[in-house]
Motif scaffolding. Sequence first.
Motif, PDB file in Angstrom:
ATOM      1  N   LEU A  84      -6.703   5.126  10.566  1.00  0.00           N
ATOM      2  CA  LEU A  84      -5.470   4.225   9.696  1.00  0.00           C
ATOM      3  C   LEU A  84      -6.306   4.087   8.200  1.00  0.00           C
ATOM      4  CD1 LEU A  84      -4.270   1.191  11.603  1.00  0.00           C
ATOM      5  CD2 LEU A  84      -2.605   3.679  11.461  1.00  0.00           C
ATOM      6  N   PRO A  85      -5.225   4.121   7.140  1.00  0.00           N
ATOM      7  CA  PRO A  85      -5.548   4.428   5.883  1.00  0.00           C
ATOM      8  C   PRO A  85      -6.710   3.029   5.581  1.00  0.00           C
ATOM      9  CG  PRO A  85      -3.006   5.037   5.670  1.00  0.00           C
ATOM     10  CD  PRO A  85      -3.790   4.922   7.203  1.00  0.00           C
ATOM     11  N   GLU A  86      -7.259   3.015   4.499  1.00  0.00           N
ATOM     12  CA  GLU A  86      -7.286   1.943   4.497  1.00  0.00           C
ATOM     13  C   GLU A  86      -7.441   0.969   3.855  1.00  0.00           C
ATOM     14  OE1 GLU A  86      -9.612   2.277  -0.157  1.00  0.00           O
ATOM     15  OE2 GLU A  86     -11.111   2.153   1.827  1.00  0.00           O
ATOM     16  N   ALA A  87      -6.473   0.781   2.961  1.00  0.00           N
ATOM     17  CA  ALA A  87      -4.834  -0.014   2.544  1.00  0.00           C
ATOM     18  C   ALA A  87      -4.343  -0.633   4.397  1.00  0.00           C
ATOM     19  CB  ALA A  87      -4.286   0.315   1.833  1.00  0.00           C
ATOM     20  N   VAL A  88      -4.078  -0.124   4.815  1.00  0.00           N
ATOM     21  CA  VAL A  88      -3.201  -0.032   6.225  1.00  0.00           C
ATOM     22  C   VAL A  88      -4.315  -0.985   7.129  1.00  0.00           C
ATOM     23  CG1 VAL A  88      -2.281   0.767   8.328  1.00  0.00           C
ATOM     24  CG2 VAL A  88      -1.573   1.406   5.855  1.00  0.00           C
ATOM     25  N   ARG A  89      -5.432  -0.672   7.084  1.00  0.00           N
ATOM     26  CA  ARG A  89      -6.374  -1.549   8.134  1.00  0.00           C
ATOM     27  C   ARG A  89      -6.945  -2.776   7.057  1.00  0.00           C
ATOM     28  NH1 ARG A  89     -11.106   1.497   7.746  1.00  0.00           N
ATOM     29  NH2 ARG A  89     -10.425   2.944   6.445  1.00  0.00           N
ATOM     30  N   PHE A  90      -7.039  -2.654   6.095  1.00  0.00           N
ATOM     31  CA  PHE A  90      -7.292  -3.777   5.072  1.00  0.00           C
ATOM     32  C   PHE A  90      -6.303  -5.152   5.433  1.00  0.00           C
ATOM     33  CE2 PHE A  90      -7.479  -6.900   1.360  1.00  0.00           C
ATOM     34  CZ  PHE A  90      -9.359  -7.084   1.231  1.00  0.00           C
ATOM     35  N   GLN A  91      -4.999  -4.834   5.122  1.00  0.00           N
ATOM     36  CA  GLN A  91      -3.515  -5.139   4.939  1.00  0.00           C
ATOM     37  C   GLN A  91      -3.616  -6.499   6.955  1.00  0.00           C
ATOM     38  OE1 GLN A  91      -0.423  -4.289   3.289  1.00  0.00           O
ATOM     39  NE2 GLN A  91       1.067  -5.378   4.950  1.00  0.00           N
ATOM     40  N   ALA A  92      -3.986  -5.257   8.013  1.00  0.00           N
ATOM     41  CA  ALA A  92      -4.068  -5.890   9.207  1.00  0.00           C
ATOM     42  C   ALA A  92      -4.678  -7.149   9.534  1.00  0.00           C
ATOM     43  CB  ALA A  92      -4.021  -4.736   9.959  1.00  0.00           C
ATOM     44  N   ILE A  93      -6.337  -6.779   8.566  1.00  0.00           N
ATOM     45  CA  ILE A  93      -7.425  -7.853   9.023  1.00  0.00           C
ATOM     46  C   ILE A  93      -6.957  -9.299   8.752  1.00  0.00           C
ATOM     47  CG2 ILE A  93      -9.128  -8.258   8.930  1.00  0.00           C
ATOM     48  CD1 ILE A  93      -9.948  -5.758   8.862  1.00  0.00           C
TER      49      ILE A  93
END
Length: 411
Positions: A331-340
């Motif tokens: 997944l895009p890093e911005a999506v992964r970051f927000q998910a965490i």
Amino acid sequence: MSDGWILGLDLGTSGLRGVITDETGEIHAEAAAPLTDQSPTTWSAALSGVLLELKPHLSRVHHIIADATSSTVMLWDNGVSSPVLMYDDGRATQEYAAIRDQLPADSAAHGATSTLSKVLWLRNHCPVSSGTRIAHQVDWLNAQFLGFPPPTDWNNALKLGYDPIREQWPDVIEQLLSPLSPPKVVPSGTPLGSVQEAVQDTWGFPHQCTVHAGTTDSIAGFLAAGAQALGDAVSSLGTTLALKIVSERPIFSPSHGIYSHRLGRRWLAGGASNVGGGSLLEMFSLEQVRALSKRQPGPKRGIACYPLRGVGERFPEADAKKAGLWPDKHLPEAVRFQAIVEALVAIEKKGYERLHALGAPAPQRIFCVGGGCRNAMWQRLRSAQLPHVVAQTVERPPAWGVTRLLADEGP
């Protein structure tokens, strides 16, 4: 308590800090010294460095009170100490396995990292004589001023097995510690004695300077955030996530990782998760975290995530076998970051809901301390999901917070 200035000391994992305040809380001087390791020799050098920097002001100090890392402990015999076992030292697995079924179900002494388990490990691996005493980190610090091993406070005694409700050591704790004896326990803020003459002469303390029983670093941090009223809560957004709330009644639930400290006439209930800011560093560099945290949150995607860096969770559910669940690395890093970050907020919310379900008040104000307070995305998502978030928390050091135990109007 209203006469003279107060010296607050905070002995932590990375350094020792001193703050001099008056009874209103105004800071008149501060000093800090780093720690290169955890030993009485290193602590002593750091203490000397802090006192040297504060020396021009020490003649006005009439009260000393300290906090230190909870569950950091050693054995002490006529000034000679065993190795220091830190708060997170988990070597005492066999000792805990041997006593687990003998402990009260609601005891804070459960776990291999509890003070009790570590003291039993030290007893089994170090020389013990009739003069050997159990010394928390804060006990060592107080003894440097008093010249004798002091009683400990009821907050540091909790994870050694002290019963804060009955204000006594359970018989089983005394039996398990034998031939060691549990320390005498007094309420936080209790006068322990006067600064010894040699310390007065060296550093310029007045003759009427009193040393008081202190508390743990987490409680000092709670007080430093400005929380003290019923329903006030503090979320510590550091490497791990820790929650505490002022309650009228104690709450103990080892199956949820929840225990309570005395705080004046009230109680401080809470727990600490194994997730937190450190979870972000599992997938991203510090530079990436700083950049991504400045972004506006995108739409919530409902990505399943529980960002444990290792195996096992403490709070809001104690599960030694729980494994982490992470966003797909494609997944895009911005999506992964927000998910965490969304997962961290959800765990924080669940923690307060769990505390409320077990009898704590619903949060009226939630203060924030720790590095996560400077993560803009984290704070935006918290504001959307949590009730009564206080975004304008004034960050003060725990060394200031511990002095509030001696304020005229304590909690």
